[in-house]
Structures are given as C-alpha cells and as structure tokens.
Motif scaffolding. Structure first.
Motif, PDB file in Angstrom:
ATOM      1  N   VAL A 241       0.591  -1.325   0.260  1.00  0.00           N
ATOM      2  CA  VAL A 241      -0.166   0.040   0.360  1.00  0.00           C
ATOM      3  C   VAL A 241       1.237   1.354   0.211  1.00  0.00           C
ATOM      4  CG1 VAL A 241      -1.683   1.713   1.003  1.00  0.00           C
ATOM      5  CG2 VAL A 241      -1.602  -1.147   0.928  1.00  0.00           C
ATOM      6  N   TRP A 242       0.838   2.310  -0.841  1.00  0.00           N
ATOM      7  CA  TRP A 242       0.877   3.699  -1.162  1.00  0.00           C
ATOM      8  C   TRP A 242       0.510   4.169  -0.150  1.00  0.00           C
ATOM      9  CZ3 TRP A 242       0.451   7.488  -5.476  1.00  0.00           C
ATOM     10  CH2 TRP A 242       1.562   8.114  -5.321  1.00  0.00           C
ATOM     11  N   LYS A 243       1.474   4.628   1.267  1.00  0.00           N
ATOM     12  CA  LYS A 243       0.248   5.288   2.417  1.00  0.00           C
ATOM     13  C   LYS A 243      -0.286   6.596   2.238  1.00  0.00           C
ATOM     14  CE  LYS A 243       2.685   2.525   5.818  1.00  0.00           C
ATOM     15  NZ  LYS A 243       4.409   2.627   7.044  1.00  0.00           N
ATOM     16  N   GLU A 244       0.614   7.232   1.954  1.00  0.00           N
ATOM     17  CA  GLU A 244       0.188   8.685   1.273  1.00  0.00           C
ATOM     18  C   GLU A 244      -1.401   8.023   0.609  1.00  0.00           C
ATOM     19  OE1 GLU A 244       1.164  12.494  -1.880  1.00  0.00           O
ATOM     20  OE2 GLU A 244       2.841  11.416  -0.168  1.00  0.00           O
ATOM     21  N   MET A 245      -1.427   7.349  -0.346  1.00  0.00           N
ATOM     22  CA  MET A 245      -2.578   7.758  -1.018  1.00  0.00           C
ATOM     23  C   MET A 245      -3.729   6.303  -1.095  1.00  0.00           C
ATOM     24  SD  MET A 245      -2.292  10.298  -3.060  1.00  0.00           S
ATOM     25  CE  MET A 245      -3.718  10.557  -4.575  1.00  0.00           C
ATOM     26  N   GLY A 246      -3.457   5.540   0.269  1.00  0.00           N
ATOM     27  CA  GLY A 246      -4.338   4.576   0.440  1.00  0.00           C
ATOM     28  C   GLY A 246      -4.292   3.966  -0.565  1.00  0.00           C
ATOM     29  N   LYS A 247      -3.347   3.786  -1.869  1.00  0.00           N
ATOM     30  CA  LYS A 247      -3.492   2.405  -2.946  1.00  0.00           C
ATOM     31  C   LYS A 247      -2.701   1.312  -2.977  1.00  0.00           C
ATOM     32  CE  LYS A 247      -5.218   6.123  -5.553  1.00  0.00           C
ATOM     33  NZ  LYS A 247      -6.372   5.589  -6.724  1.00  0.00           N
ATOM     34  N   LYS A 248      -2.831   0.487  -3.404  1.00  0.00           N
ATOM     35  CA  LYS A 248      -2.634  -1.010  -3.430  1.00  0.00           C
ATOM     36  C   LYS A 248      -1.853  -1.218  -4.754  1.00  0.00           C
ATOM     37  CE  LYS A 248      -3.216  -5.556  -3.007  1.00  0.00           C
ATOM     38  NZ  LYS A 248      -4.031  -6.575  -1.931  1.00  0.00           N
ATOM     39  N   LEU A 249      -0.449  -1.497  -4.864  1.00  0.00           N
ATOM     40  CA  LEU A 249       0.193  -1.479  -6.028  1.00  0.00           C
ATOM     41  C   LEU A 249       1.031  -3.087  -5.628  1.00  0.00           C
ATOM     42  CD1 LEU A 249       2.803   2.265  -5.018  1.00  0.00           C
ATOM     43  CD2 LEU A 249       0.717   1.507  -6.605  1.00  0.00           C
TER      44      LEU A 249
END
Length: 104
Positions: free
Chosen positions: A96-104
């Motif tokens: 998870v890209w913490k800043e955006m809450g996006k799963k990568l």
C-alpha cells in the motif's frame, strides 16, 4: 511515490554505491529496484550504504547462473509491503502506498 529502476552492472566497488546513494538523495527516491548487483549476499550494511534513511526495508534475489542479482529497497514510511515473492530472476512486491491509500 518516486521510484527508481537502475541497472548498476555490479555494486562491487564503492564508487557505484556512492553514485546510487547520491541519486537516491537528489531525487528523493522512495522505492528503488536495482538490477545486476552481482552480489551473492545483500545485508543491512550494503543497503545502508545505498539508502541514507534508516527507515527502509529490502528484499533481494541473489546472484545465480541465470540472474545477476536483484535488489529492491523501499521507505517503510511511504510503502507498506503486504506480500513479497522472489524467484530466479525476479522480485514481486505488493503493498500500500500509504499517502494515497492505493494498493500497488
């Protein structure tokens, strides 16, 4: 998220390590993937030489006959790993890209 993918063609000498570290600092890299490390083993000392911030984690795929060694280092404040898989000649990271809450 700032990512860097770099074919170093060997981290044997200290000069290339200094170049990589300078690049990481100047560009504020948060995830780095290195190809052709030509290292049998990667340890915290090597990763600390390449990455100035102590808040990092890494995974490597060591040198084999078919692969010249791979290394991924990331900032744990920015990227939270949920799954990693390593094979001969590849590294896969899920997180998870913490800043955006996006799963990568």
């Amino acid at each position: 998220m700032k990512m860097l993918s770099y074919n170093v063609r060997s981290l044997g000498g200290g000069e290339k390590g200094k170049i990589v570290r300078r690049l990481v600092q100047q560009e504020e890299v948060q995830v780095m993937c290195i190809q052709e490390t030509k290292k049998d083993m990667v340890d915290k000392g090597l990763c600390s030489m390449l990455w100035e911030d102590g808040d990092m984690c890494w995974v490597d795929s060591p040198l084999t006959h078919a692969s010249m060694g791979l290394l991924c280092i990331w900032d744990i404040k920015v990227f939270q790993i949920q799954n990693q898989f390593v094979g001969r000649g590849f590294i896969g990271l899920e997180g998870v890209w913490k800043e955006m809450g996006k799963k990568l």
